[in-house]
Write an enzyme that holds these catalytic residues in place. Structure first.
Site, PDB file in Angstrom:
ATOM      1  CB  SER A 124     -46.988  59.684  -9.302  1.00 42.78           C
ATOM      2  OG  SER A 124     -48.039  58.928  -9.869  1.00 42.78           O
ATOM      3  CG  PHE A 157     -44.914  47.614  -5.774  1.00 43.45           C
ATOM      4  CD1 PHE A 157     -43.626  47.613  -5.257  1.00 43.45           C
ATOM      5  CD2 PHE A 157     -45.593  48.841  -5.814  1.00 43.45           C
ATOM      6  CE1 PHE A 157     -43.021  48.784  -4.801  1.00 43.45           C
ATOM      7  CE2 PHE A 157     -45.010  50.009  -5.354  1.00 43.45           C
ATOM      8  CZ  PHE A 157     -43.714  49.979  -4.853  1.00 43.45           C
ATOM      9  CD  GLU A 209     -35.935  54.260  -2.983  1.00 49.29           C
ATOM     10  OE1 GLU A 209     -36.031  53.057  -3.324  1.00 49.29           O
ATOM     11  OE2 GLU A 209     -36.855  54.935  -2.522  1.00 49.29           O
ATOM     12  CD  GLU A 240     -40.134  46.326  -5.966  1.00 46.95           C
ATOM     13  OE1 GLU A 240     -39.931  46.937  -4.931  1.00 46.95           O
ATOM     14  OE2 GLU A 240     -40.153  46.883  -7.074  1.00 46.95           O
ATOM     15  CB  ALA A 256     -38.140  49.469 -16.419  1.00 49.10           C
ATOM     16  CB  CYS A 297     -38.728  50.271  -2.980  1.00 51.31           C
ATOM     17  SG  CYS A 297     -39.456  51.289  -4.230  1.00 51.31           S
ATOM     18  N   GLY A 339     -35.751  53.962 -14.142  1.00 49.04           N
ATOM     19  CA  GLY A 339     -34.477  54.460 -13.611  1.00 49.04           C
ATOM     20  C   GLY A 339     -33.351  54.282 -14.623  1.00 49.04           C
ATOM     21  CE  LYS A 385     -43.143  62.628 -13.834  1.00 50.19           C
ATOM     22  NZ  LYS A 385     -44.489  62.196 -13.383  1.00 50.19           N
ATOM     23  N   PRO A 419     -42.680  59.091  -6.904  1.00 46.11           N
ATOM     24  CG  PRO A 419     -42.220  57.341  -5.424  1.00 46.11           C
ATOM     25  CD  PRO A 419     -41.811  58.737  -5.757  1.00 46.11           C
TER      26      PRO A 419
HETATM   27  C1  SIN Z   1     -40.171  53.443  -1.212  1.00 47.86           C
HETATM   28  O1  SIN Z   1     -40.975  52.543  -1.281  1.00 47.86           O
HETATM   29  O2  SIN Z   1     -39.590  53.824  -2.229  1.00 47.86           O
HETATM   30  C2  SIN Z   1     -39.832  54.163   0.066  1.00 47.86           C
HETATM   31  C3  SIN Z   1     -40.152  53.411   1.281  1.00 47.86           C
HETATM   32  C4  SIN Z   1     -39.690  54.091   2.546  1.00 47.86           C
HETATM   33  O3  SIN Z   1     -39.242  55.230   2.550  1.00 47.86           O
HETATM   34  O4  SIN Z   1     -39.771  53.447   3.584  1.00 47.86           O
END
Ligand code: SIN
Length: 520
Positions: free
Chosen positions: A218, A424, A291, A422, A272, A325, A274, A216, A191
């Site tokens: 982002s 974000f 993840e 989320e 989605a 995340c 994933g 790959k 990502p």
């Molecule tokens: C993530 O947001 O996917 C990773 C966050 C982290 O490694 O602390």
């Protein structure tokens, strides 16, 4: 399995260019130009994909522009690759596997250690690159380089410890052995929020146990991936062991999924996507690590130390402007400490300096793009329309572009959009609760299960609540939990498998049982 309109909803192809970002494009300012020329002369600003150790243009010459999210400036144009390039990258990784998997653990360890050393030597330049294409403040970006590099150091050490087993046999003339072998070619789809660390967290263990990879990155942040790949080449990782393709995400994704040579998909990103990848991997029965998104509760109990709770909540909510995340997505505050906590939290948030990540003292950068800001706006509007109150921020920042004010919303209910999904972004919704049982019920009332946090001074409660939370990661009196030595991953729909730590290596190995008979 068609991934079209899933990996990138906004993909449209115009003549020789692929366009992904929705930020209005601008030419570089002189300040940005001088950073870019410095990076060019250091050899770290690569714009082609890496296939079989060769820097390669898209076969049809198409390119994608990479923007600075803080300003819309076009920093570079990189190759916009698709199916053919991906197939060649997979073939290179497949060929390289024959040699790389036969090296000793210690030989692979040395290469990973050299790669780690090079990342650390170039930490400032890599940090600049991350700030340029991702937006996070420079200090945080340099911090990501250290964090990202730590996975290479850790797995360089683990490369020597891919132990098997000898199991006592049930028959006297037999011996039972267990070998761990590398799974094969790994596809790593990463990502934009951690352009370096999410690569090294996957590629470190993959390479350590003898796998080869096609990365790959982002399309929003390919430059850091390419710079890391350049340093991998310099560190003596042989051609084909690490390949990078970027561009047309659905085409690349489908080629990776369809290939029988790719034995494992590892992905960090939205739930989605994933799910689509997991379904797509079924045809060739690949190993899958995911993840995915979280919906982290952060619970402040009446018996918490206010200072510790404030520091921890600020850290977990506003890291990377809320774009991780594991960022707290719902802040649950017990009624006895609600007024004190929300007022201190609102004051602290008003002091967070927002701006271009290169400016002195900035701790909150821009969001990645316009779509991200619109999502935040719609979640905030939904909460307000259902009775929540804005306690700080609550709108786009006066700097314009993709800057959003650090925001706190009080009187949020767990059925509001902002508590279900989320956000974000830099928005902290606060939910009031009465009892521990209620807090646990609210915290677990979600399909996500990545990280959870809580603050308390009671040891008994620390154990009770840690065990009751249905989450893969629990921070107790701590808001920053990510480290290379601990397993990172989620319960429920937040994913499969664990990254980092000794557990992270298992994701890249097959277990072989050897039964040796007739020994009597
Ligand atoms: C993530 O947001 O996917 C990773 C966050 C982290 O490694 O602390």
């Amino acid at each position: 399995m068609m991934l079209k309109s899933v990996l990138h909803h906004s993909t449209t192809i115009h003549s020789l260019r692929c366009h992904f970002n929705t930020i209005p494009h601008r030419q570089m300012t002189t300040g940005t130009q001088s950073i870019v020329s410095r990076l060019k002369s250091s050899g770290l600003l690569q714009t082609k994909g890496l296939i079989g150790g060769k820097w390669t243009d898209a076969y049809d010459g198409r390119t994608i522009e990479v923007n600075n999210p803080a300003s819309g400036e076009v920093i570079a144009s990189v190759a916009c690759m698709g199916e053919k390039e991906t197939k060649d990258a997979i073939s290179s990784a497949y060929e390289a596997f024959a040699h790389w998997s036969k090296l000793t653990g210690s030989e692979r360890s040395n290469r990973l250690r050299s790669w780690y050393n090079l990342l650390m030597q170039h930490k400032e330049e890599l940090g600049e690159l991350i700030t340029l294409e991702q937006g996070k403040p420079l200090k945080e970006a340099i911090g990501e380089v250290g964090y990202g590099a730590s996975f290479l150091e850790f797995f360089a050490e683990e490369a020597k410890r891919v132990y098997g087993d000898i199991i006592p046999s049930t028959l006297p003339d037999r011996r039972v052995f267990v070998l761990k072998q590398p799974v094969g070619v790994v596809a790593a789809i990463t990502p934009w929020n951690f352009p370096l660390a999410m690569i090294t967290r996957k590629v470190g263990p993959a390479l350590a146990c003898g796998c080869t990879v096609v990365i790959k990155p982002s399309e929003f942040t390919p430059l850091t991936a390419l710079a890391a790949a350049e340093l991998a080449l310099q560190s003596g990782i042989p051609p084909g062991v690490l390949n990078v393709v970027m561009g047309d995400a659905p085409k690349i994704g489908n080629s990776l999924l369809e290939s029988t040579q790719v034995r494992k998909i590892t992905f960090t990103g939205s739930t989605a996507v994933g799910k689509k990848l997991m379904a797509g991997a079924a045809d060739t029965v690949k190993k899958v690590s995911l993840e995915l998104g979280g919906n982290a509760p952060c619970i402040v109990f009446d018996d918490a130390d206010l200072e510790v709770a404030l520091k921890g909540t600020l850290a977990t909510k506003f890291r990377n402007s809320g774009q991780t995340c594991v960022c707290a997505n719902r802040i649950l505050v017990q009624e006895g400490i609600y007024e004190k906590f929300t007022s201190a939290f609102s004051n602290a948030v008003k002091d967070l300096k927002v701006g271009n990540g290169f400016s002195e003292g900035v701790v909150q950068g821009p969001l990645i793009n316009e779509a991200a800001v619109q999502k935040v706006e719609s979640f905030v509007q939904d909460a307000i329309s259902k009775g929540a109150n804005v306690l700080a921020g609550g709108k786009r920042h006066s700097l314009g572009f993709t800057f959003y004010e650090p925001t706190i919303i009080g009187d949020v209910k767990n059925d509001m959009l902002i508590a279900r999904q989320e956000v974000f972004g830099p928005v902290a919704p606060i939910i009031r609760f009465k009892t521990e049982e209620e807090a646990i019920q609210i915290a677990n009332d979600t399909n996500a299960g990545l990280a959870a946090y809580f603050f308390t001074n009671s040891i008994k409660r620390s154990w009770r609540v840690s065990e009751a939370l249905e989450y893969g990661i629990v921070g107790v009196n701590e808001g920053l939990v990510s480290t290379e030595v601990a397993p990172f991953g989620g319960y429920k729909q937040s994913g499969l498998g664990r990254e980092g730590s000794k557990y992270g290596l298992d994701e890249y190995t097959e277990i072989k049982y050897i039964c040796m008979g007739n020994l009597g």
